[in-house]
Design a protein around this motif. Structure first.
Motif, short mmCIF file in Angstrom:
data_model
loop_
_atom_site.label_atom_id
_atom_site.label_comp_id
_atom_site.label_asym_id
_atom_site.label_seq_id
_atom_site.Cartn_x
_atom_site.Cartn_y
_atom_site.Cartn_z
N GLY A 183 -21.16 -5.83 -32.36
CA GLY A 183 -20.92 -7.10 -31.68
C GLY A 183 -19.46 -7.44 -31.41
O GLY A 183 -19.11 -7.86 -30.30
N PHE A 184 -18.59 -7.24 -32.41
CA PHE A 184 -17.17 -7.57 -32.23
C PHE A 184 -16.40 -6.27 -32.10
O PHE A 184 -16.48 -5.39 -32.96
CB PHE A 184 -16.64 -8.37 -33.43
N ARG A 185 -15.62 -6.17 -31.01
CA ARG A 185 -14.99 -4.89 -30.68
C ARG A 185 -13.47 -5.02 -30.59
O ARG A 185 -12.95 -5.77 -29.77
CB ARG A 185 -15.56 -4.38 -29.35
N PHE A 186 -12.81 -4.26 -31.45
CA PHE A 186 -11.36 -4.08 -31.34
C PHE A 186 -11.12 -2.86 -30.43
O PHE A 186 -11.84 -1.86 -30.53
CB PHE A 186 -10.73 -3.80 -32.71
N LEU A 187 -10.10 -2.94 -29.60
CA LEU A 187 -9.80 -1.85 -28.68
C LEU A 187 -8.37 -1.36 -28.90
O LEU A 187 -7.45 -2.16 -29.08
CB LEU A 187 -9.96 -2.33 -27.23
N HIS A 188 -8.21 -0.04 -28.87
CA HIS A 188 -6.87 0.57 -28.91
C HIS A 188 -6.79 1.56 -27.77
O HIS A 188 -7.65 2.46 -27.66
CB HIS A 188 -6.62 1.27 -30.24
N VAL A 189 -5.80 1.43 -26.90
CA VAL A 189 -5.63 2.31 -25.74
C VAL A 189 -4.26 2.99 -25.84
O VAL A 189 -3.23 2.31 -25.75
CB VAL A 189 -5.73 1.53 -24.41
N SER A 190 -4.24 4.30 -26.08
CA SER A 190 -2.95 5.00 -26.16
C SER A 190 -3.18 6.49 -26.20
O SER A 190 -4.30 6.98 -26.32
CB SER A 190 -2.18 4.57 -27.41
#
Length: 583
Positions: A26-33
């Motif tokens: 349900g709760f989403r942390f995102l990391h883009v690298s």
């Protein structure tokens, strides 16, 4: 120089692909690298594992790509082995179109970027424009638009950079894992309105100053400025220091001034009974008293010589702090450029009037604070001094050794070994401990002589410890095996004496100094250099040998161990390795 910044409003024109969906909780942390070490993905996994468990309704989505510097799968596997209940992580390595990437953003609530360094931080800008909250390190290029109003900022410490560029004197900011975990919990627990308010504030700031039109206008403005003639203006430099005395800072200043391609006026301390080691030239004005001075004569000399730039060598015991504050404030008011070299940042434990915190308001206004070690950067950060602080390492003397680096036995001959020491004869230099270590080594049957190239410093403590050393040498029966050279010598003479040694030892005990200039003189000879395991030698780590401790027994153990692997052969200095030579 001009900063153009980046444009980000193209992101507004991208339509997200509604067909692209991710399966996550349900709760989403995102990391883009790229997950290069600089991006801090290892810190993110550690903090995420502290903040949540597999029972929490959270997923960390990592959008990256495979590359030689990307170890995300190894880090994640290790985290899962250490914690069977590690919270859910989804790694996406496939190429995504801009439409699909924007769709991925919009399926998440928070972008997390614990970068050790950023140029601009485009993923943070994309996240704010997509309505996500942002958690990021409180240092780096992203601070142009990430602040306490627009993001959650993570505390950090400066550490030596460990990038694939392998730069020895480069630093970056290591996010505090505990604080990062607290920020993840805080943004997770925050009401949706609070997250939205910060992302909306970030969006407004970006659109108000970071469109492509803004970037283009900054370039045009810079080009128009550069098209006008700007004749070079030679700075009128004043250098505030001790000078032509038996003082490390005097020598440090002399070496730097010789290398500056501009005239420098030396604003020197009074000799105060000391004997000058060289004659002053007409570029030297003696105009202040060390230890306790109002600095009024100094201020008058600055005015009379029309200086516009002051380089100030700071030592705790050079100045009365109230007088120094008044002097710096008056120079700032006069429009002068102020650069301070802080040779130490550890407050003396026995003097409440010599606390660096007392100088913080005026230091914050100075144009640049130069420090010698990463630990200094962190101590100043703890005082709120970051933006005008710069790492400025000690240099190494341009000396061409006569003796080949790998040469065998020393001039002492007969299978004997010659140890050397260098620097002023002062208590914290560990010279008494080195004499005792020599005695222990000789008791073990090692034919070791000691040459101490240690000049007497013009303070009572130096003459006292020199006398103690002479008594200790007699007590231990080392008169024929220990040579004391306590005159203040020219660098060339000192280095020639050290170059004849098989090993040069810097047996320092605990000290508040930030970095050692003396050890660099040892390195300049090309001989092997051994040091005690103290932070003061961290900046020369690639080029020195480490001893196991500071006691006489530890010194003796370490010195003996350096010769054992090679038997009768000589110790190979670390400077023979490619990395150390490059350092």
């Amino acid at each position: 120089l001009a900063v153009s910044g980046c444009g980000i409003d193209h992101w507004q024109r991208i339509e997200p692909d509604p067909s692209y969906r991710v399966e996550a909780r349900g709760f989403r942390f995102l990391h883009v690298s790229s997950c290069f070490p600089r991006k801090g993905a290892d810190l993110l996994l550690a903090a995420y594992g502290q903040a949540f468990t597999g029972a929490d309704d959270v997923t960390l989505v990592i959008k990256t790509f495979s590359n030689p510097h990307n170890e995300i799968h190894r880090w994640l596997a290790a985290a899962r082995v250490a914690r069977p209940d590690f919270p859910e992580v989804l790694v996406i390595e496939e190429d995504l179109s801009e439409a699909r990437l924007k769709a991925l953003y919009q399926q998440c609530q928070v972008l997390v970027a614990p970068s050790r360094a950023e140029g601009f931080g485009l993923p943070m800008a994309e996240a704010l424009l997509s309505g996500l909250a942002v958690v990021t390190t409180g240092w780096g290029g992203q601070l142009d638009f990430c602040n306490e109003r627009t993001a959650w900022l993570v505390d950090y410490r400066f550490t030596p950079a460990r990038s694939h560029f392998e730069l020895f004197d480069s630093v970056w900011a290591e996010a505090d894992v505990n604080h990062l975990g607290q920020c993840l919990r805080a943004v997770y627990a925050a009401p949706e309105e609070q997250r939205r308010a910060r992302s909306e504030a970030g969006r407004e700031a970006l659109l108000a100053g970071f469109t492509w039109r803004h970037a283009a206008q900054r370039l045009v403005t810079a080009a128009r400025c550069w098209s006008e003639p700007h004749p070079p203006v030679e700075p009128r430099i004043g250098w505030l220091t001790t000078w032509n005395t038996r003082c490390g800072i005097a020598g440090y200043s002399n070496h730097l001034i010789k290398a500056i391609p501009a005239p420098v006026m030396v604003l020197a301390a009074d000799l105060a009974g000391q004997q000058a080691v060289a004659e002053d030239t007409d570029r030297v004005i003696r105009c202040w008293q060390p230890v306790d001075d109002s600095l009024e004569r100094l201020a008058a000399a600055v005015d009379q010589t029309g200086l516009d730039t002051l380089v100030i060598q700071f030592n705790y015991y050079f100045y009365d702090f109230k007088a120094l504050t008044r002097f710096l404030e008056s120079q700032l008011a006069a429009g002068r450029l102020l650069l301070l070299t802080l040779h130490a940042t550890c407050d003396p434990p026995d003097d409440a009037d010599k606390r660096l915190a007392l100088l913080v308001p005026v230091l914050r206004r100075c144009h640049r604070l130069l420090v010698h070690a990463v630990a200094d950067l962190n101590r100043l950060k703890d005082l709120g001094l970051v933006d005008n602080v710069c790492l400025f390492p000690h240099g190494i003397l341009d000396y061409q050794p006569v003796r080949p680096a790998g040469a065998g036995t020393s001039t002492s001959g007969g299978g004997r070994r010659l140890l050397g020491s260098y620097g002023f004869f002062l208590p914290h230099k560990g010279l008494l401990e080195l004499i005792e270590a020599q005695a222990l080594l000789r008791d073990q049957g090692m034919e070791i002589d000691l040459r101490m190239v240690n000049a007497q410093y013009p303070v009572v403590e130096s003459s006292e410890i020199r006398a103690t050393a002479r008594r200790l040498i007699r007590q231990l029966g080392l008169e024929d095996h220990c040579e004391l050279i306590t005159d203040f010598l020219e660098d060339s003479r000192s280095l020639a004496l050290l170059e004849e040694c098989d090993l040069i030892v810097f047996p320092y005990q605990q000290t508040g100094e930030s970095s050692s200039a003396a050890v660099r003189s040892g390195l300049a000879t090309g001989r092997p250099v051994a040091v005690t395991p103290l932070a003061i030698f961290d900046d020369v780590a690639p080029a020195v040998l480490r001893l196991p401790g500071t006691s006489p027994a530890a010194l003796a153990e370490g010195i003996a161990a350096l010769w054992q692997p090679l038997g009768a052969g000589s110790i190979l200095p670390p400077t023979e390795t490619a990395d150390a030579r490059r350092w």
